[in-house]
Motif scaffolding. Sequence first.
Motif, mmCIF file in Angstrom:
data_model
loop_
_atom_site.group_PDB
_atom_site.id
_atom_site.type_symbol
_atom_site.label_atom_id
_atom_site.label_comp_id
_atom_site.label_asym_id
_atom_site.label_seq_id
_atom_site.Cartn_x
_atom_site.Cartn_y
_atom_site.Cartn_z
ATOM 1 N N LYS A 1 0.834 -1.203 0.000
ATOM 2 C CA LYS A 1 0.000 0.000 0.000
ATOM 3 C C LYS A 1 0.868 1.251 0.000
ATOM 4 O O LYS A 1 0.638 2.171 -0.786
ATOM 5 C CB LYS A 1 -0.922 0.007 1.219
ATOM 6 C CG LYS A 1 -1.691 1.305 1.378
ATOM 7 C CD LYS A 1 -2.498 1.332 2.651
ATOM 8 C CE LYS A 1 -3.197 2.677 2.794
ATOM 9 N NZ LYS A 1 -4.025 2.745 3.993
ATOM 10 N N ASN A 2 1.866 1.282 0.869
ATOM 11 C CA ASN A 2 2.737 2.456 0.939
ATOM 12 C C ASN A 2 3.471 2.674 -0.372
ATOM 13 O O ASN A 2 3.683 3.818 -0.785
ATOM 14 C CB ASN A 2 3.725 2.315 2.093
ATOM 15 C CG ASN A 2 3.051 2.444 3.444
ATOM 16 O OD1 ASN A 2 1.970 3.007 3.561
ATOM 17 N ND2 ASN A 2 3.674 1.899 4.469
ATOM 18 N N LYS B 1 -7.291 9.515 -2.885
ATOM 19 C CA LYS B 1 -8.471 9.389 -2.014
ATOM 20 C C LYS B 1 -9.364 8.250 -2.503
ATOM 21 O O LYS B 1 -9.828 7.431 -1.698
ATOM 22 C CB LYS B 1 -9.248 10.700 -1.958
ATOM 23 C CG LYS B 1 -10.464 10.631 -1.049
ATOM 24 C CD LYS B 1 -11.133 11.966 -0.911
ATOM 25 C CE LYS B 1 -12.390 11.959 -0.059
ATOM 26 N NZ LYS B 1 -12.778 10.799 0.647
ATOM 27 N N LEU C 1 1.003 4.242 -2.940
ATOM 28 C CA LEU C 1 0.748 5.648 -2.623
ATOM 29 C C LEU C 1 1.990 6.501 -2.866
ATOM 30 O O LEU C 1 1.880 7.632 -3.338
ATOM 31 C CB LEU C 1 0.242 5.780 -1.185
ATOM 32 C CG LEU C 1 -1.084 5.059 -0.904
ATOM 33 C CD1 LEU C 1 -1.456 5.170 0.557
ATOM 34 C CD2 LEU C 1 -2.198 5.553 -1.809
ATOM 35 N N LEU D 1 -7.116 -1.533 -2.690
ATOM 36 C CA LEU D 1 -5.977 -2.025 -1.914
ATOM 37 C C LEU D 1 -6.222 -3.394 -1.279
ATOM 38 O O LEU D 1 -5.288 -4.016 -0.787
ATOM 39 C CB LEU D 1 -5.622 -1.014 -0.822
ATOM 40 C CG LEU D 1 -5.191 0.364 -1.326
ATOM 41 C CD1 LEU D 1 -5.139 1.373 -0.181
ATOM 42 C CD2 LEU D 1 -3.855 0.292 -2.037
ATOM 43 N N ASN E 1 -7.791 4.959 -1.561
ATOM 44 C CA ASN E 1 -7.934 4.688 -0.128
ATOM 45 C C ASN E 1 -9.371 4.352 0.272
ATOM 46 O O ASN E 1 -9.588 3.558 1.182
ATOM 47 C CB ASN E 1 -7.427 5.874 0.699
ATOM 48 C CG ASN E 1 -5.923 5.873 0.841
ATOM 49 O OD1 ASN E 1 -5.319 4.847 1.124
ATOM 50 N ND2 ASN E 1 -5.321 7.026 0.641
ATOM 51 N N ASP E 2 -10.355 4.965 -0.395
ATOM 52 C CA ASP E 2 -11.763 4.763 -0.039
ATOM 53 C C ASP E 2 -12.383 3.535 -0.700
ATOM 54 O O ASP E 2 -13.371 3.003 -0.202
ATOM 55 C CB ASP E 2 -12.594 5.993 -0.422
ATOM 56 C CG ASP E 2 -12.259 7.214 0.425
ATOM 57 O OD1 ASP E 2 -11.565 7.056 1.458
ATOM 58 O OD2 ASP E 2 -12.682 8.325 0.046
#
Length: 155
Positions: free
Chosen positions: A2-3, A22, A6, A30, A25-26
């Motif tokens: 994930k990191n 966003k 991003l 992921l 993430n929403d």
Amino acid sequence: MKNRILSLLSEVNRSGIDNLIKFINDSDYLTTAQCGTHHQCPEGLMMHSLEVCDSMMGNNLAGIPRESIILVALCHDLGIASLAGEPGGREGHPQRSLDILDRCGVELTDQERDAILNHHPDGIESWMSSAFASPLSILLQIGDGISSGEVEKMS
């Protein structure tokens, strides 16, 4: 993973990237395992996208800009992810991927848009036509094929 996703996206200097991050993430981008018959694990879509990105960067003999590779690799299957009230899934996901990017306000070049839209051509003639449309399309076809195991099936 994930990191890393991003972090890669934060390298892209275009409008709408914050909105895209966003969305990622929403949504279930992921965490979804809906990535065809390959990568059937809780983070399968994210794993596939990173593999495609690594393959594209490693095979970038044409000198395609890094941010184009990042956007195309990490977003070509974005439409597989679902967000509350919006279905995801494989059916029609290339167009959904572009729709999400458009809603986020991410500016894409014509080559980036074409590579994402046509990364699942129907039949060999269609594949050849879309793959040779641009070096970016070729790179995405190769990266996606390697990660999904399609390249192995051809040999």
